[in-house]
Design a protein around this motif. Sequence first.
Motif, PDB file in Angstrom:
ATOM      1  N   LYS A 305      -2.300  -2.760  -9.495  1.00 38.50           N
ATOM      2  CA  LYS A 305      -2.090  -1.986  -8.259  1.00 38.50           C
ATOM      3  C   LYS A 305      -3.387  -1.891  -7.467  1.00 38.50           C
ATOM      4  O   LYS A 305      -3.394  -2.091  -6.243  1.00 38.50           O
ATOM      5  N   GLY A 308      -4.199  -5.125  -5.765  1.00 38.52           N
ATOM      6  CA  GLY A 308      -3.372  -5.309  -4.578  1.00 38.52           C
ATOM      7  C   GLY A 308      -3.897  -4.525  -3.387  1.00 38.52           C
ATOM      8  O   GLY A 308      -3.982  -5.046  -2.266  1.00 38.52           O
ATOM      9  N   GLN A 312      -5.497  -6.161   0.130  1.00 38.27           N
ATOM     10  CA  GLN A 312      -4.964  -5.756   1.437  1.00 38.27           C
ATOM     11  C   GLN A 312      -6.058  -5.170   2.315  1.00 38.27           C
ATOM     12  O   GLN A 312      -6.141  -5.469   3.507  1.00 38.27           O
ATOM     13  N   LEU A 339       1.373  -5.356  -8.162  1.00 42.92           N
ATOM     14  CA  LEU A 339       0.639  -6.353  -7.387  1.00 42.92           C
ATOM     15  C   LEU A 339       1.605  -7.254  -6.624  1.00 42.92           C
ATOM     16  O   LEU A 339       1.403  -7.535  -5.439  1.00 42.92           O
ATOM     17  N   THR A 340       2.681  -7.687  -7.278  1.00 43.31           N
ATOM     18  CA  THR A 340       3.637  -8.597  -6.621  1.00 43.31           C
ATOM     19  C   THR A 340       4.367  -7.929  -5.465  1.00 43.31           C
ATOM     20  O   THR A 340       4.813  -8.612  -4.546  1.00 43.31           O
ATOM     21  N   ARG A 342       3.019  -6.268  -3.225  1.00 43.51           N
ATOM     22  CA  ARG A 342       2.137  -6.442  -2.077  1.00 43.51           C
ATOM     23  C   ARG A 342       1.873  -7.919  -1.789  1.00 43.51           C
ATOM     24  O   ARG A 342       1.758  -8.320  -0.637  1.00 43.51           O
ATOM     25  N   PHE A 343       1.757  -8.716  -2.848  1.00 42.51           N
ATOM     26  CA  PHE A 343       1.475 -10.151  -2.714  1.00 42.51           C
ATOM     27  C   PHE A 343       2.465 -10.930  -3.585  1.00 42.51           C
ATOM     28  O   PHE A 343       2.190 -11.194  -4.766  1.00 42.51           O
TER      29      PHE A 343
END
Length: 480
Positions: A305, A308, A312, A339-340, A342-343
């Motif tokens: 997290k 991410g 950002q 994380l996924t 966000r990305f």
Amino acid sequence: MYVSESSRTTTPLFLLLRHVLAIIIRSEKRSRNILEDEQKPLISLHAQYTKLPDDQLWDAPFSCGLHPCIRPTVRYKAVQGSNRYITVRSNGGLNQMRTGISDMVAVAHIMNATLVIPQLDKRSFWQDSSTFSDIFDDIHFITTLRGDVRIVEELPKGLESVPRARKHFTSWSSMGYYEEMTRLWKVYQVIHVAKSDSRLANNDLPLDIQRLRCRALYNALRFSPPIEGLGKKLVERLRSRGRRYIALHLRYEKDILSFTGCTYGLTDAESEELKIMRDNINHWKVKKINSTEQRIGGFCPLTPKEVGMFLQALGYPPSTLIYIAAGEIYGGNIHLSELTSRFPNLIFKETLATNEELKAFVNHASQTAALDYIISIESDVFIPSYSGNMAKAVEGHRRFLGHRKTINPDRKGLITLFDQLESGKLTKGSSLSNLVQQMHKNRQGAPRKRKGPLLGIKGRARIQTEESFYENPYPECICS
């Protein structure tokens, strides 16, 4: 003033049409602005981040015309060969072994000895049974260093049973220390080195010894043909998916979380599992660790997290292609999802290579780590979530190859910002983004000389605070 009859009848109609047209134009403009806002990178709660130009996100820092320089000076004397031998048991993971082997090459040169190809660690956490030739091109290793030190594949048969001097050479030792160790040749013909990691000092060594270490690490220790071949193939596949990619060394793995005692964001059951692991590994001396203090001090790997949020805030868009250079992420998709979300464009070696291609690497952690190393070296941007051996080795290699962009997170500073964000003391969006970008303005791999020891520390502990030679081989192996 004269006004025609027709003008008096058409003017109200013209004004009405102009008013309606203005309303339509304003409405379209508002709609277009809304669409543009929706396409901007978002964080949780849809707060906007500052968008940076592509060159600031991806381009390598200005390298001031610096380039690799590892050729010996005119004063250098090559070793012609010797009937004295050094055997080595390398310890640790892949990169700890690689840098340790490079040190042993230099030690053999200093002590005027023949180096027997090192035995690799098979007892560490990874339990990898790989031999030297499984991971490295042994013939290339021997021939590349032919002018520096004599290297053989094994001890001569007549010396296998002779008594050996078994030594734990002192860590971060000077040239003078090893010159003193040559007294052992008066009694022994073979010296066995039990550990290879950090056997040489970072600073204050002769220039030719430092350059020899670089020749060993960057030229001689080439990976074996199967690893090199697959590594290059995977890089090409990444390039075909997107012109640029980030290699993220996400060190959110069970062993490092247990070793550092970092449990932030974990369940009670997960925290207890890590504690049990730490208690059961004898050579991990520290058993009781305050996880909160570790995190505040910046001694914990960033969580998925936090990574991410960091990416950002740096300005990378959600579409960014990210290769995860790591072993198994602790907690799997449960923690990785932070994380996924966000990305979403995360790539793993398991999804990039076929099952058949990876078949030979199963249960060989050091070989799979070598694939990660190759992909990380070739990436447009390298970002480690923790400053371990892999992170330091990749950063140093990228500096050597022309100061390729490497963003080294200020973990202590980031944790302070994230905690302020959580408590409401810091505003989401551009406020966080500007602070993070400013904090990392000078942490992107630009040229700088290696850092010396910290002030106020005395004795041998002072040497340990120096920046690793392999993390930054400038100025000895990088010249203008």
